[in-house]
Design a protein around this motif. Structure first.
Motif, PDB file in Angstrom:
ATOM      1  N   ARG A  12       0.855  -1.182   0.000  1.00  0.00           N
ATOM      2  CA  ARG A  12       0.000   0.000   0.000  1.00  0.00           C
ATOM      3  C   ARG A  12       0.890   1.230   0.000  1.00  0.00           C
ATOM      4  O   ARG A  12       1.939   1.244   0.639  1.00  0.00           O
ATOM      5  CB  ARG A  12      -0.877   0.037   1.248  1.00  0.00           C
ATOM      6  N   HIS A  14       1.356   4.968   1.226  1.00  0.00           N
ATOM      7  CA  HIS A  14       0.887   5.835   2.297  1.00  0.00           C
ATOM      8  C   HIS A  14       1.182   7.286   1.917  1.00  0.00           C
ATOM      9  O   HIS A  14       1.968   7.536   0.996  1.00  0.00           O
ATOM     10  CB  HIS A  14       1.574   5.451   3.605  1.00  0.00           C
ATOM     11  N   ILE A  33     -10.478   7.267   1.240  1.00  0.00           N
ATOM     12  CA  ILE A  33     -11.076   6.623   2.399  1.00  0.00           C
ATOM     13  C   ILE A  33     -12.199   7.481   2.988  1.00  0.00           C
ATOM     14  O   ILE A  33     -12.801   7.108   3.984  1.00  0.00           O
ATOM     15  CB  ILE A  33     -10.015   6.301   3.481  1.00  0.00           C
ATOM     16  N   ILE A  63     -14.618   3.077   2.318  1.00  0.00           N
ATOM     17  CA  ILE A  63     -13.724   1.935   2.127  1.00  0.00           C
ATOM     18  C   ILE A  63     -12.851   1.797   3.372  1.00  0.00           C
ATOM     19  O   ILE A  63     -12.134   2.720   3.737  1.00  0.00           O
ATOM     20  CB  ILE A  63     -12.846   2.124   0.877  1.00  0.00           C
ATOM     21  N   LYS A  64     -12.950   0.635   4.016  1.00  0.00           N
ATOM     22  CA  LYS A  64     -12.145   0.378   5.213  1.00  0.00           C
ATOM     23  C   LYS A  64     -10.863  -0.362   4.868  1.00  0.00           C
ATOM     24  O   LYS A  64      -9.833  -0.135   5.476  1.00  0.00           O
ATOM     25  CB  LYS A  64     -12.953  -0.430   6.227  1.00  0.00           C
ATOM     26  N   ASP A  65     -10.928  -1.279   3.908  1.00  0.00           N
ATOM     27  CA  ASP A  65      -9.763  -2.065   3.506  1.00  0.00           C
ATOM     28  C   ASP A  65      -9.680  -2.027   1.984  1.00  0.00           C
ATOM     29  O   ASP A  65     -10.423  -2.725   1.299  1.00  0.00           O
ATOM     30  CB  ASP A  65      -9.900  -3.492   4.011  1.00  0.00           C
ATOM     31  N   LEU A  66      -8.773  -1.206   1.465  1.00  0.00           N
ATOM     32  CA  LEU A  66      -8.672  -1.007   0.020  1.00  0.00           C
ATOM     33  C   LEU A  66      -8.266  -2.287  -0.712  1.00  0.00           C
ATOM     34  O   LEU A  66      -8.751  -2.550  -1.808  1.00  0.00           O
ATOM     35  CB  LEU A  66      -7.688   0.122  -0.283  1.00  0.00           C
ATOM     36  N   ALA A  67      -7.424  -3.092  -0.099  1.00  0.00           N
ATOM     37  CA  ALA A  67      -6.989  -4.338  -0.753  1.00  0.00           C
ATOM     38  C   ALA A  67      -8.169  -5.289  -0.949  1.00  0.00           C
ATOM     39  O   ALA A  67      -8.337  -5.887  -2.016  1.00  0.00           O
ATOM     40  CB  ALA A  67      -5.889  -5.011   0.057  1.00  0.00           C
ATOM     41  N   ARG A  68      -9.026  -5.423   0.054  1.00  0.00           N
ATOM     42  CA  ARG A  68     -10.197  -6.299  -0.099  1.00  0.00           C
ATOM     43  C   ARG A  68     -11.201  -5.700  -1.070  1.00  0.00           C
ATOM     44  O   ARG A  68     -11.839  -6.421  -1.836  1.00  0.00           O
ATOM     45  CB  ARG A  68     -10.855  -6.555   1.256  1.00  0.00           C
ATOM     46  N   TRP A 122     -16.108  -7.305   1.791  1.00  0.00           N
ATOM     47  CA  TRP A 122     -15.469  -6.607   0.677  1.00  0.00           C
ATOM     48  C   TRP A 122     -14.585  -5.461   1.144  1.00  0.00           C
ATOM     49  O   TRP A 122     -14.052  -4.709   0.317  1.00  0.00           O
ATOM     50  CB  TRP A 122     -16.521  -6.047  -0.273  1.00  0.00           C
ATOM     51  N   GLY A 123     -14.479  -5.259   2.465  1.00  0.00           N
ATOM     52  CA  GLY A 123     -13.676  -4.159   2.990  1.00  0.00           C
ATOM     53  C   GLY A 123     -14.393  -2.822   2.917  1.00  0.00           C
ATOM     54  O   GLY A 123     -13.766  -1.774   2.920  1.00  0.00           O
ATOM     55  N   ASP A 125     -17.579  -0.319   4.458  1.00  0.00           N
ATOM     56  CA  ASP A 125     -18.501  -0.036   5.558  1.00  0.00           C
ATOM     57  C   ASP A 125     -19.618   0.848   5.013  1.00  0.00           C
ATOM     58  O   ASP A 125     -19.368   1.996   4.635  1.00  0.00           O
ATOM     59  CB  ASP A 125     -17.756   0.663   6.694  1.00  0.00           C
TER      60      ASP A 125
END
Length: 154
Positions: A12, A14, A33, A63-68, A122-123, A125
């Motif tokens: 990722r 940052h 995010i 989006i909580k988890d961008l990879a998922r 799916w990551g 919320d």
């Protein structure tokens, strides 16, 4: 942002200065995010008392988890939209025509609970779902107007 090396997830990015090796690495997705908005288009629905109507909604998500969100589903925006569409039709199908107008808050809450249960994998919320418009078919509207006129004249 997510970086892929030779087509495979690597890391990722940052905030700040980051380097990507051209030709070997590429940024696969940029996403915020912050809370995002999806407009769910009008959907034809049928209530439990067989009254046709059209309903649409607005979905607020983060989006909580961008990879998922990138790798668990093909297109997370389309998935969230279709998820809310099918749930909206299902929930309206369990209500009568009169209940659909009166139980909007309960409908919003039920849609939010069900959407969060699925989208968490799916990551994503889902923060809020608002049913924007519920329009009965023109035949239903005219019969409701005639019924109200009959009640007033009686």
């Amino acid at each position: 942002a997510l970086v892929e090396r030779l087509g495979r997830f690597e890391r990722r990015l940052h905030p700040g200065l980051s380097f990507v090796i051209p030709g070997i690495e590429r940024v696969s997705i940029y996403a915020s995010i912050r809370e995002q908005v999806l407009d769910v288009p009008p959907q034809p629905c049928i209530t439990s008392d067989n009254a046709p109507l059209s309903a649409d909604a607005v979905v607020f998500f983060r989006i909580k988890d961008l990879a998922r969100a990138r790798y668990a589903v093909d297109d997370f925006r389309a998935c969230v939209t279709n998820l809310v569409l099918t749930q909206l039709r299902s929930e309206i199908g369990q209500l009568t025509l009169d209940q659909t107008f009166a139980a909007r808050e309960r409908l919003n809450q039920k849609l939010l609970e069900e959407a969060n249960a699925v989208a968490a994998g799916w990551g994503i919320d889902v923060t809020r779902i608002e049913v924007r418009d519920i329009h009965p078919s023109p035949e239903i509207v005219s019969s409701m107007e005639m019924q109200m006129a009959a009640l007033i004249n009686a």
